[in-house]
Design a protein around this motif. Structure first.
Motif, mmCIF file in Angstrom:
data_model
loop_
_atom_site.group_PDB
_atom_site.id
_atom_site.type_symbol
_atom_site.label_atom_id
_atom_site.label_comp_id
_atom_site.label_asym_id
_atom_site.label_seq_id
_atom_site.Cartn_x
_atom_site.Cartn_y
_atom_site.Cartn_z
ATOM 1 N N PHE A 52 71.629 65.616 -4.724
ATOM 2 C CA PHE A 52 72.509 66.180 -3.691
ATOM 3 C C PHE A 52 72.324 67.695 -3.702
ATOM 4 C CE2 PHE A 52 76.297 67.253 -1.363
ATOM 5 C CZ PHE A 52 76.516 66.158 -0.537
ATOM 6 N N PRO A 53 71.999 68.317 -2.571
ATOM 7 C CA PRO A 53 71.463 69.686 -2.622
ATOM 8 C C PRO A 53 72.458 70.817 -2.808
ATOM 9 C CG PRO A 53 71.448 68.852 -0.376
ATOM 10 C CD PRO A 53 71.855 67.703 -1.243
ATOM 11 N N PHE A 54 73.741 70.599 -2.550
ATOM 12 C CA PHE A 54 74.666 71.727 -2.658
ATOM 13 C C PHE A 54 75.957 71.318 -3.351
ATOM 14 C CE2 PHE A 54 75.499 69.857 1.543
ATOM 15 C CZ PHE A 54 76.885 69.728 1.554
ATOM 16 N N LEU A 55 76.641 72.323 -3.836
ATOM 17 C CA LEU A 55 77.954 72.166 -4.473
ATOM 18 C C LEU A 55 78.930 73.060 -3.726
ATOM 19 C CD1 LEU A 55 79.894 71.333 -6.762
ATOM 20 C CD2 LEU A 55 78.893 73.155 -8.171
ATOM 21 N N MET A 56 80.031 72.493 -3.311
ATOM 22 C CA MET A 56 81.059 73.211 -2.563
ATOM 23 C C MET A 56 82.303 73.290 -3.432
ATOM 24 S SD MET A 56 82.071 72.237 1.328
ATOM 25 C CE MET A 56 83.443 72.966 2.217
ATOM 26 N N LYS A 57 83.022 74.412 -3.329
ATOM 27 C CA LYS A 57 84.203 74.606 -4.170
ATOM 28 C C LYS A 57 85.282 75.338 -3.386
ATOM 29 C CE LYS A 57 81.415 75.619 -8.344
ATOM 30 N NZ LYS A 57 81.193 76.636 -9.408
ATOM 31 N N ILE A 58 86.513 75.141 -3.807
ATOM 32 C CA ILE A 58 87.575 76.101 -3.535
ATOM 33 C C ILE A 58 87.747 76.889 -4.823
ATOM 34 C CG2 ILE A 58 89.985 76.456 -2.909
ATOM 35 C CD1 ILE A 58 88.328 75.252 -0.661
ATOM 36 N N LEU A 59 87.596 78.187 -4.746
ATOM 37 C CA LEU A 59 87.715 79.068 -5.910
ATOM 38 C C LEU A 59 88.949 79.933 -5.740
ATOM 39 C CD1 LEU A 59 84.950 81.110 -7.692
ATOM 40 C CD2 LEU A 59 86.970 82.299 -6.806
ATOM 41 N N SER A 60 89.764 80.021 -6.791
ATOM 42 C CA SER A 60 90.986 80.832 -6.731
ATOM 43 C C SER A 60 91.135 81.620 -8.020
ATOM 44 C CB SER A 60 92.205 79.940 -6.500
ATOM 45 O OG SER A 60 93.370 80.720 -6.293
#
Length: 465
Positions: free
Chosen positions: A141-149
């Motif tokens: 799976f080519p990308f990693l998505m996050k909510i960063l706080s």
């Protein structure tokens, strides 16, 4: 296609303490994800083979459950409020991971069961990603998505390019370091370009400041002025200076930083610094990371890197070798599917100054702040344009009753609803009802319609088409 059966049924239960793990079709010895970061066995509902084979023949959108990293720098409220999770102990919720990285993969619901996204990619990658992306990204799976706080500054850090990551990962494997060994720098063999989009006021350090600006700054600091006696810096001299400061013995770091920080604290009593001042962040970082009269050498970087204030909707892109630190705020982050971070200070985690310096590109100048650009394929989408091959980040904004129609030409998409309520309908009649904090996955080539039941904001990560 033939389904990879090792990823379904009983094999999806919590595995034993050590196993062979596939990384880009190369087998490496690896310790599995710690059990404390997986669902308890009693909560795991594995996807049975028949259900997964049925989805493989006729794929449809899936609900996604992200996973939380509780790093010490995280805020205690933004992510819990977003996902509707109580936090009575005020635990830091630093990042919500939405991706397939084996360190903390998201889970997707198929039928009445769940499967980790990396396992789904292994089992049905060509259907999920599309044949072209499956081959282009070696079945990962080519990308990693996050909510960063972030409530506190993150480390001074940079990420390697592909060649550096492959070399470093192989070197540490050869040395016999487990993937969770605290002496490891490289968690995988991938590069890690990344982008962060602010969803509130967001502060960061990004890239080295322009040479003339740096020369004046260092010359005007009594504790460092002897290093730049005439106030001018060439590129080569600037590189030498930064390397010299980062490699100083601790006693010399203290000799320069103790009086510097004392001077800043005195000045702060007379004229309080604000978030637009590097001095403000230096004092905060000093409070957090300096210990027992030993100053953290990462403080030098606060004055050498550009201070960036992003307003909601603005973003910065970070290619390999770009030094940076996120200081405060919440944003949507997307990156290549890697967890390789090389740190030079301002962290309780592993610091390897030599390795960090070896990957820096040492480019000087003002950073580019990205704005959303209208997606010509959609009247409701806007996107950030970057050179990344693995990912693209888009924002969808819908008024109540409005629709976003996505044709079947898009690559795999992973999205999260930041505000509002909506419904996703696909061609086979399946649908998902989603609200604030909930996430979804659209397989490759699946036409769908996103309809807002009330005003909604959605961020969508995808493979550029």
């Amino acid at each position: 296609m033939v389904l990879n059966r090792r990823c379904v049924g009983k094999s999806f239960q919590t595995p034993p303490a050590r196993k062979k793990r596939y990384t880009g079709f190369r087998i490496v010895n690896a310790r599995i994800t710690p059990a404390s970061r997986l669902m308890p066995k009693s909560e795991q509902l594995p996807v049975d083979a028949a259900t997964l084979e049925e989805w493989d023949r006729a794929p449809y959108p899936l609900r996604v459950r992200g996973r939380v990293q509780h790093y010490s720098w995280g805020s205690t409220d933004a992510i819990p409020e977003l996902i509707g999770q109580a936090n009575p102990k005020h635990e830091p919720f630093a990042e919500l991971w939405l991706g397939a990285h084996p360190d903390l993969p998201a889970h997707v619901t198929i039928g009445s069961g769940e499967i980790a996204l990396n396992r789904l990619t292994e089992a049905a990658g060509p259907v999920l990603l599309g044949e072209r992306a499956f081959e282009q990204f070696d079945g990962v799976f080519p990308f990693l998505m996050k909510i960063l706080s972030a409530a506190k500054p993150l480390s001074i850090q940079a990420h390697p390019n592909t060649e550096q990551a492959e070399s470093g990962f192989a070197r540490e494997n050869h040395a016999g370091l487990d993937l969770d060994d605290p002496q490891r720098n490289y968690k995988d063999d991938k590069h890690k370009p990344e982008l962060i989009s602010a969803i509130e006021d967001f502060y960061a350090l990004r890239g080295f400041r322009p040479l003339d600006e740096l020369g004046r700054t260092v010359h005007n600091m009594p504790e460092l002025s002897d290093l730049v006696p005439d106030g001018t810096l060439t590129h080569d001299r600037m590189v030498e200076l930064y390397v010299e400061l980062m490699q100083l013995p601790q006693l010399e770091v203290n000799r320069r930083l103790i009086p510097l920080m004392q001077r800043l604290r005195t000045a702060n009593e007379n004229r309080e610094f604000g978030k637009a001042d590097p001095e403000y962040w230096a004092i905060r970082a000093d409070d957090e990371f300096s210990r027992d009269d030993d100053k953290d050498r990462g403080l030098f970087s606060v004055f050498f890197l550009n201070l960036v204030h992003l307003r909601p909707g603005q973003a910065i892109y970070l290619p390999a070798g770009e030094p940076h630190s996120y200081l405060e705020g919440t944003g949507v982050e997307i990156m290549a599917n890697s967890n390789n971070v090389l740190r030079g200070g301002l962290t309780p985690k592993r610091v390897d100054v030599e390795e960090l310096l070896s990957v820096l590109t040492f480019e000087f100048g003002k950073p580019t702040v990205l704005e959303l650009e209208r997606d010509r394929r959609s009247g409701t989408r806007a996107r950030y344009v970057t050179p990344a091959l693995e990912f693209e980040l888009s924002r969808v904004q819908l008024n109540s009753g409005e629709r976003d129609v996505a044709g079947g030409t898009r690559g795999v998409e992973l999205g999260i609803v930041l505000d509002g309520k909506l419904k996703i309908d696909s061609r086979d009649g399946s649908n998902l009802d989603l609200e604030r904090g909930q996430s979804f996955l659209i397989p490759y080539g699946i036409p769908y319609v996103m309809s807002a039941r009330e005003t909604a904001t959605v961020f969508v990560g995808s493979v550029p088409s």
